[in-house]
Design a protein around this motif. Sequence first.
Motif, PDB file in Angstrom:
ATOM      1  N   ILE A 741       0.690  -1.000   0.226  1.00  0.00           N
ATOM      2  CA  ILE A 741      -0.020   0.121  -0.052  1.00  0.00           C
ATOM      3  C   ILE A 741       0.752   1.112   0.029  1.00  0.00           C
ATOM      4  O   ILE A 741       1.742   1.342   0.904  1.00  0.00           O
ATOM      5  CB  ILE A 741      -0.804   0.013   1.163  1.00  0.00           C
ATOM      6  N   VAL A 742       0.600   2.043  -0.867  1.00  0.00           N
ATOM      7  CA  VAL A 742       1.330   3.123  -1.081  1.00  0.00           C
ATOM      8  C   VAL A 742       0.614   4.397  -1.153  1.00  0.00           C
ATOM      9  O   VAL A 742      -0.434   4.444  -1.889  1.00  0.00           O
ATOM     10  CB  VAL A 742       2.247   3.181  -2.371  1.00  0.00           C
ATOM     11  N   ARG A 743       0.943   5.669  -0.503  1.00  0.00           N
ATOM     12  CA  ARG A 743       0.213   6.964  -0.657  1.00  0.00           C
ATOM     13  C   ARG A 743       1.304   7.948  -0.847  1.00  0.00           C
ATOM     14  O   ARG A 743       2.214   8.345  -0.233  1.00  0.00           O
ATOM     15  CB  ARG A 743      -0.338   7.340   0.822  1.00  0.00           C
ATOM     16  N   ALA A 744       0.972   8.218  -2.161  1.00  0.00           N
ATOM     17  CA  ALA A 744       1.993   9.176  -2.593  1.00  0.00           C
ATOM     18  C   ALA A 744       1.458   9.951  -3.909  1.00  0.00           C
ATOM     19  O   ALA A 744       0.135   9.757  -4.441  1.00  0.00           O
ATOM     20  CB  ALA A 744       3.226   8.478  -3.079  1.00  0.00           C
ATOM     21  N   LYS A 745       2.386  11.054  -4.324  1.00  0.00           N
ATOM     22  CA  LYS A 745       1.832  11.901  -5.576  1.00  0.00           C
ATOM     23  C   LYS A 745       2.124  10.918  -6.738  1.00  0.00           C
ATOM     24  O   LYS A 745       3.053  10.047  -6.670  1.00  0.00           O
ATOM     25  CB  LYS A 745       2.769  12.981  -5.476  1.00  0.00           C
TER      26      LYS A 745
END
Length: 843
Positions: A741-745
């Motif tokens: 799971i990745v939260r990024a631009k």
Amino acid sequence: MDFVKFIFYRSPFDIKSNPIFSGGKGFNLLHLSDYGFKVPEFVVYNAQQIDISKPLSEVELQEIKDYLGSPKFVSVRSSALGEDSGSQSFAGQFLTQLNVEWDQVNQAITHVWSSLKRPEVVAYCHEHGIEPPQKMGIVIQRMLNPTVSGVAFGMNPVNGKRKEIVISAVCGLGEGLVSGELNSDTYILDSITGNLIDSDFQASPETKLTPNQLKHICKVLSDLKALYKKPQDIEFCWENDQFYLLQSRPITTLNQTSDQSSEMILWDNSNIIESYPGVTTPLTFSFIIKMYESVYIQLCSLLGVSEADLTKNAGVFANMLGLINGRVYYNLLSWYKALALLPGYHLNAEFMEKMMGVKERFELKDLPKRSKWTERARVLIMIKSMISNLRALPKMRVTFQADFQKVMDEFNQIPLHEKDSHELMELILRFEQTLLKKWKAPLVNDFYAMIYFGFTQKLAEKYQLPDGIHNQLLSSAGDIISVEPIHQIEKIVDKISKHWNWVEFIVKATPEEILKAFETDRNFENVLKEFNYYIDKFGDRTVGELKLETITYRQDPAMFAALIQSHVRYQANYITSRDPSYGQPSHKELRKQGEDIIKETFKDKPIKRRIFNYVLGKTREMVSARENLRFERTRGFGKIRELFLAIGNQFYGEGIIKHSRDIFYLTQEEIFDYIKGTSVTPEIADLIEFRKVKYQGYESQNTSERIRTFGNVYHANSFVQETKSSLEGADLKGIGCCPGIVRAKVRIVKDPREISDLNGDILVTSSTDPGWVMLFPTASGILVERGSLLSHSAIVSRELGKPCIVGITNLLNQLNTGDFVEMNGATGEIKIVFENSWWDQED
């Protein structure tokens, strides 16, 4: 009566046969009369002689009246230049006067002629990009008193079916039908048999056409199509028992409507776009379409399809690919027909769809019909062949790579610049046989990769294992050659990074200056050695590596120097960059976590554990080998590229073409025909210039991932993708390929050569090929619009442990660079958050 001023059957041929005098409608009526169709008596007031300021004399009116049979009423109809033509009908744009008494004819002529200047006509012409007509003939015609009137189309104008006829009829005059004021009875008939397909009765019971009347209209439409070579749009009526044809014109939507009565072809490029991204030149397509034909005939033969069935379906294998707006597509109709030749079609189709990233099943209408015993025998033959090939596969792979290397070594020793075009052609044909006839090992391996990967996924679902665990278990194989270029580049960059003055020079220099320094400065001797090793082994591995027109690192080493420069810059700035792997387990940890889950799940189920581990082991073997064997294809295409470029150099040197690389705008057949003297278009330089313009136009066109076509593929079928606006908070869904799971631009990248690194952003693109692998380490996650579980981006992301989702419909239309998302590489879910302020705080 003046045979020139008033045109009818006795007028001079040069007047009667030229629409500049009679206008569009008048010309058509004259033509219909000459060919024996029953048309109400009429004359055409010559468009070149009409003078509205000078009314027709009593003598002229009487002559017309006598010719028409002294009817009490006439109709006065427009016949503008271009009206009722094949390109524009002007339907309803000009005025018509019905039931005109003779003392009102001059007034009616003026009224109809003045409609040339109507605002509606000007708007119609503007919409169609034409100049408004300046002249109009006038049709003066005997007025009928019909019992029923209507319009009919020689094809279905709604769905484009060329084998359907549509008839609409009303009681009395047909003006109410044309204007839409009256409801009509509608009939849809088979144009071949005349049988009624459908009907809708909205008018009065008296309107209903009899079977004989319907049959007569069908015959008229058939005769008109034979006469004009295209289906017609007609107006007709019955007066008592007499049929009259009031007008006939080509159906103007014919060029805008595909023939949906023909078999539908479904085109899909969700997976093949990885190999052939963007616009692909004629030379590449002409080469690969033969490749696909040959290798899939071999595959079906290996799996037990008889020679008779292969011969019978030769057309299927010859059309596995298509080229739409310069882009390569799979012809799924042919793919499914080829699969249907194999026993166990439905199972094979399901696995193929996963491998190719096909999102929607294409059901064949007519599957081959075989008896139960025949099918059982075929299954037994296939099982025997599969077991035999599976046992032999490890040895087949070794033998293939050894034989292929032997051929490569032989061709690498040939001085191509010393060969003439005939000799180069023979070399291409000889090398082509290596790619076409000796590709058994990669084919068999691809087939088993598809089968075992599908089984692994099914077993994971059956045993209710966590989402995406089959991807997790395939990570960190350690033997995939596609990752080796990354390590080789890291090796070169590490050597450079030990010397700050080298770093300072490379960061500021041009790629050409860097290359020259490597080659001339003895300080860079060890760097040059690694640099040349890379070019020698991976010089053909670049973006679009299977497109023959691609410029590779082998052809232009300065491009590779630029890549090294971007990695040196990235490493020099690394301390200020966001670590793309921060918070994510390594690829080895991912695999270990997955294996621990398997041990725990099957700790009391040894048989199930053994079955699952066996299938998983074979999947790992086949998937790794699939990627490695595809590298040999890259090398083979590199040699073909080199050979064709040698012909390009020959042609350029002799002044045949303007540039060596113009050779890519010709097909293989056109090149060889020019060499042999069998060319139907020997002016190949002109052909090249024409294609350059066309292919430049294709670059700006946006085609859909999946396209449905009917009839002639390039006629009246839409290839353009509909765009959708992005919606904040909307969810996207694709195929999860590597968990995390990745939260990024996000950063949208259309060409990996545009940027040096992603600085921890999520890579968003339409498709990837092996040339993109250099960007993967600098990304925190990977989102790809096209692709499948066995596509290159999926395999490499698993090897690197990068969360990855592919096959995301409409991805590039939903996201913009800088948008903030949360992606789940296990479930394939993407949440669009747009909380850019949060990202700024985190940095």
